[in-house]
Design a protein around this motif. Structure first.
Motif, short mmCIF file in Angstrom:
data_model
loop_
_atom_site.label_atom_id
_atom_site.label_comp_id
_atom_site.label_asym_id
_atom_site.label_seq_id
_atom_site.Cartn_x
_atom_site.Cartn_y
_atom_site.Cartn_z
N LEU A 82 0.83 -1.20 0.00
CA LEU A 82 0.00 0.00 0.00
C LEU A 82 0.86 1.26 0.00
CD1 LEU A 82 -2.61 -1.02 2.74
CD2 LEU A 82 -2.92 -1.10 0.25
N ASP A 83 0.36 2.31 -0.63
CA ASP A 83 1.07 3.58 -0.64
C ASP A 83 0.70 4.46 0.54
OD1 ASP A 83 2.48 3.13 -3.05
OD2 ASP A 83 0.68 3.64 -4.20
N ASP A 84 -0.50 4.30 1.08
CA ASP A 84 -0.94 5.16 2.17
C ASP A 84 -1.97 4.43 3.02
OD1 ASP A 84 -3.29 5.22 0.61
OD2 ASP A 84 -2.69 7.10 -0.34
N ASP A 85 -2.37 5.07 4.11
CA ASP A 85 -3.36 4.53 5.04
C ASP A 85 -3.01 3.11 5.48
OD1 ASP A 85 -4.91 6.85 4.93
OD2 ASP A 85 -5.98 6.15 3.16
N ASP A 114 -1.66 0.66 11.68
CA ASP A 114 -0.52 0.47 12.57
C ASP A 114 -0.61 -0.86 13.30
OD1 ASP A 114 -2.37 0.83 14.66
OD2 ASP A 114 -1.72 2.87 15.09
N ILE A 115 0.36 -1.13 14.12
CA ILE A 115 0.46 -2.42 14.81
C ILE A 115 -0.77 -2.67 15.67
CG2 ILE A 115 1.82 -3.75 16.47
CD1 ILE A 115 4.23 -1.95 15.58
N THR A 116 -1.18 -1.67 16.44
CA THR A 116 -2.32 -1.85 17.34
C THR A 116 -3.60 -2.12 16.57
OG1 THR A 116 -1.29 -0.39 18.97
CG2 THR A 116 -3.63 -0.83 19.23
N ALA A 117 -3.83 -1.39 15.47
CA ALA A 117 -5.04 -1.60 14.68
C ALA A 117 -5.10 -3.02 14.14
CB ALA A 117 -5.10 -0.58 13.54
N ILE A 118 -3.96 -3.53 13.67
CA ILE A 118 -3.93 -4.90 13.15
C ILE A 118 -4.11 -5.90 14.29
CG2 ILE A 118 -2.51 -6.63 11.99
CD1 ILE A 118 -1.24 -4.36 10.40
N ALA A 159 -8.35 -4.78 8.82
CA ALA A 159 -7.71 -3.51 9.14
C ALA A 159 -7.44 -2.66 7.91
CB ALA A 159 -6.42 -3.75 9.92
N THR A 160 -7.31 -3.30 6.75
CA THR A 160 -7.10 -2.55 5.51
C THR A 160 -8.40 -2.30 4.76
OG1 THR A 160 -6.68 -4.57 4.23
CG2 THR A 160 -4.76 -3.47 5.23
N GLY A 161 -9.52 -2.63 5.37
CA GLY A 161 -10.80 -2.47 4.68
C GLY A 161 -10.90 -3.32 3.44
#
Length: 232
Positions: free
Chosen positions: A39-42, A45-49, A103-105
């Motif tokens: 991915l290039d953006d968005d 982070d570790i916690t979200a995953i 987490a990446t939608g």
């Protein structure tokens, strides 16, 4: 000669800035780093995953969970559930695969490859070196025999390059102490045979953009790899 995979520069930059991992979160750490190649953006982070993956933590001190001399870091722990035991703490491979997608939608999808042998890993890495799609690769290993330390745990690392002549893989680990002085921070090369042995009950997670799912699945199928998850 070591061939850097597409996206390796971004991955290595992300790794250098992220080191070292929070305790018991090697999977979400490695996933967040490897997503920089996809991915290039968005990038989550570790916690979200970790939250999306259902990661759990054992709150007590457990020195054996880290390589000797590595710091204890508890960043993100307040967002996670507590495990019933140290053995059950961390992130399962199936949970991590689902967590990466969530987490990446669903911009990134994961193809799980169970228990690949040494020749299969070499062939896969050879094919990935020429792949026309962006990807990240995580290896779920047992550390015994894969580091110079007396450290034996289940662990996730990233794979960012391959030397076909030497049959070695370049991996990004989660602690600076596990890197070689001649390579980027946290990185070293390991023989593919040793890497495959360390995955004998585990496997690989191949992350790709959702639009490249068919190409990734076709590659895995063409090599007769086992596309399924595992539990250890």
């Amino acid at each position: 000669m070591l061939h850097r995979f597409t996206g390796a520069t971004a991955l290595l930059s992300a790794l250098e800035h992220a080191l070292p991992q929070p305790d018991q979160l090697c999977g979400p750490f490695s996933a967040s780093v490897a997503l920089a190649a996809v991915l290039d953006d968005d990038i989550p982070d570790i916690t979200a995953i970790a939250v999306a993956s259902g990661s759990t933590i054992w709150p007590g001190e457990f020195h054996a969970a880290r390589p000797p001399g590595s710091p204890r870091i508890t960043d993100g722990w307040d967002a996670l559930s507590t495990s019933e035991s140290i053995e059950a703490a961390g992130t399962s491979a199936a949970g991590l695969a689902a967590g990466i997608e969530a987490a990446t939608g669903n911009r990134v999808l994961v193809v799980s490859i169970a228990q690949p042998g040494a020749s299969e890993v070499s062939l896969l890495l050879t094919r990935l070196a020429d792949a026309r799609f962006r990807f990240g690769v995580l290896a779920n290993v047992h550390t015994g025999g894969l580091t110079e330390f007396d450290w034996n745990v289940g662990h996730f690392v990233t794979i960012w390059g391959f030397d076909a002549a030497e049959d070695t893989a370049a991996i990004g680990d989660t602690y600076r102490e596990l890197g070689s002085r001649t390579m980027p921070p946290g990185c070293r090369t390991v023989p593919v045979a040793a890497l495959a042995a360390a995955m004998s009950e585990r496997g690989l997670l191949l992350m790709v953009n959702s639009g490249d799912q068919h190409a990734a699945e076709h590659l895995v199928c063409s090599l007769n790899l086992r596309s399924r998850s595992w539990s250890v």
